[in-house]
Design a protein around this motif. Structure first.
Motif, PDB file in Angstrom:
ATOM      1  N   GLY A   1       0.676  -1.116   0.016  1.00  0.00           N
ATOM      2  CA  GLY A   1      -0.098   0.008   0.045  1.00  0.00           C
ATOM      3  C   GLY A   1       0.779   1.227   0.169  1.00  0.00           C
ATOM      4  O   GLY A   1       2.079   1.408   0.022  1.00  0.00           O
ATOM      5  N   ASN A   2       0.426   2.293  -0.021  1.00  0.00           N
ATOM      6  CA  ASN A   2       0.769   3.740  -0.119  1.00  0.00           C
ATOM      7  C   ASN A   2       1.667   3.948  -1.227  1.00  0.00           C
ATOM      8  O   ASN A   2       2.709   4.712  -1.370  1.00  0.00           O
ATOM      9  CB  ASN A   2       1.669   4.073   1.028  1.00  0.00           C
ATOM     10  CG  ASN A   2       1.806   5.493   1.152  1.00  0.00           C
ATOM     11  OD1 ASN A   2       1.066   6.366   0.882  1.00  0.00           O
ATOM     12  ND2 ASN A   2       3.191   5.528   1.766  1.00  0.00           N
ATOM     13  N   LEU A   3       1.190   3.053  -2.389  1.00  0.00           N
ATOM     14  CA  LEU A   3       1.953   3.356  -3.567  1.00  0.00           C
ATOM     15  C   LEU A   3       1.668   4.596  -4.367  1.00  0.00           C
ATOM     16  O   LEU A   3       0.509   5.048  -4.176  1.00  0.00           O
ATOM     17  CB  LEU A   3       1.851   2.136  -4.562  1.00  0.00           C
ATOM     18  CG  LEU A   3       2.227   0.621  -4.098  1.00  0.00           C
ATOM     19  CD1 LEU A   3       1.748  -0.101  -5.163  1.00  0.00           C
ATOM     20  CD2 LEU A   3       3.927   0.570  -3.721  1.00  0.00           C
ATOM     21  N   SER A   4       2.811   5.323  -4.982  1.00  0.00           N
ATOM     22  CA  SER A   4       2.197   6.483  -5.795  1.00  0.00           C
ATOM     23  C   SER A   4       1.509   5.674  -6.993  1.00  0.00           C
ATOM     24  O   SER A   4       1.345   4.619  -7.535  1.00  0.00           O
ATOM     25  CB  SER A   4       3.584   7.236  -6.600  1.00  0.00           C
ATOM     26  OG  SER A   4       3.550   7.664  -7.702  1.00  0.00           O
ATOM     27  N   HIS A   5       0.488   6.904  -7.427  1.00  0.00           N
ATOM     28  CA  HIS A   5      -0.281   6.454  -8.708  1.00  0.00           C
ATOM     29  C   HIS A   5       0.632   6.433  -9.881  1.00  0.00           C
ATOM     30  O   HIS A   5      -0.185   5.975 -11.001  1.00  0.00           O
ATOM     31  CB  HIS A   5      -1.487   7.172  -8.675  1.00  0.00           C
ATOM     32  CG  HIS A   5      -2.416   7.085  -7.589  1.00  0.00           C
ATOM     33  ND1 HIS A   5      -3.561   6.352  -7.713  1.00  0.00           N
ATOM     34  CD2 HIS A   5      -2.563   7.749  -6.346  1.00  0.00           C
ATOM     35  CE1 HIS A   5      -4.010   6.200  -6.561  1.00  0.00           C
ATOM     36  NE2 HIS A   5      -3.557   7.201  -5.813  1.00  0.00           N
TER      37      HIS A   5
ATOM     38  N   ARG B   1       7.659   7.690  -2.068  1.00  0.00           N
ATOM     39  CA  ARG B   1       6.798   7.270  -1.001  1.00  0.00           C
ATOM     40  C   ARG B   1       7.125   5.916  -0.340  1.00  0.00           C
ATOM     41  O   ARG B   1       7.860   5.120  -0.945  1.00  0.00           O
ATOM     42  CB  ARG B   1       5.441   6.929  -1.786  1.00  0.00           C
ATOM     43  CG  ARG B   1       4.542   8.237  -2.092  1.00  0.00           C
ATOM     44  CD  ARG B   1       3.309   7.677  -2.356  1.00  0.00           C
ATOM     45  NE  ARG B   1       2.249   8.764  -2.575  1.00  0.00           N
ATOM     46  CZ  ARG B   1       1.100   8.860  -3.009  1.00  0.00           C
ATOM     47  NH1 ARG B   1       0.390   7.449  -2.593  1.00  0.00           N
ATOM     48  NH2 ARG B   1       0.502   9.803  -2.914  1.00  0.00           N
ATOM     49  N   ALA B   2       7.074   5.821   0.909  1.00  0.00           N
ATOM     50  CA  ALA B   2       7.414   4.680   1.717  1.00  0.00           C
ATOM     51  C   ALA B   2       6.379   3.708   1.634  1.00  0.00           C
ATOM     52  O   ALA B   2       5.136   4.021   1.719  1.00  0.00           O
ATOM     53  CB  ALA B   2       7.633   4.877   3.354  1.00  0.00           C
ATOM     54  N   VAL B   3       6.849   2.410   1.031  1.00  0.00           N
ATOM     55  CA  VAL B   3       5.786   1.477   0.643  1.00  0.00           C
ATOM     56  C   VAL B   3       5.416   0.700   2.067  1.00  0.00           C
ATOM     57  O   VAL B   3       6.210   0.175   2.956  1.00  0.00           O
ATOM     58  CB  VAL B   3       6.380   0.240  -0.224  1.00  0.00           C
ATOM     59  CG1 VAL B   3       5.500  -0.769  -0.461  1.00  0.00           C
ATOM     60  CG2 VAL B   3       6.860   1.143  -1.627  1.00  0.00           C
TER      61      VAL B   3
END
Length: 97
Positions: A1-5, A65-67
């Motif tokens: 989660g928290n992946l860049s689009h 972004r931190a994955v």
């Protein structure tokens, strides 16, 4: 989660392939515009690989972004299989008059 689009499967694979027993990734894409939705799945051949990946959660950066790497959910809520059916919901109780 928290992946860049803008993070696709190739970028996620490159970030995780150094982890022992890495088997692959699946990024979820929007069905209308085809863009990544910001989350996906990482697959490992054994539990140790999954635990090693979880230990690196928030330490792997992709596109700034931190994955977030979470362990699989338990089998009662659909497990970690994106193709699993949604868990059955209980019907709400009817009030007693």
């Amino acid at each position: 989660g928290n992946l860049s689009h803008s993070t696709d499967e190739a970028a996620l694979k490159k970030a995780l392939e150094h982890i022992e027993s890495f088997a692959g990734v699946k990024v979820m894409y929007d069905k209308f515009d085809g863009k990544p939705r910001g989350f996906g799945w990482a697959y490992f051949n054994d539990t140790q690989g999954m635990k090693a990946a979880h230990a690196l959660s928030n330490r792997i950066l992709i596109h700034g972004r931190a994955v977030l790497i979470q362990p699989p959910r338990d089998a009662n809520d659909g497990g970690d299989d994106p193709g699993a059916p949604a868990p059955k919901r209980r019907k709400p109780h009817k009030p007693i008059h």
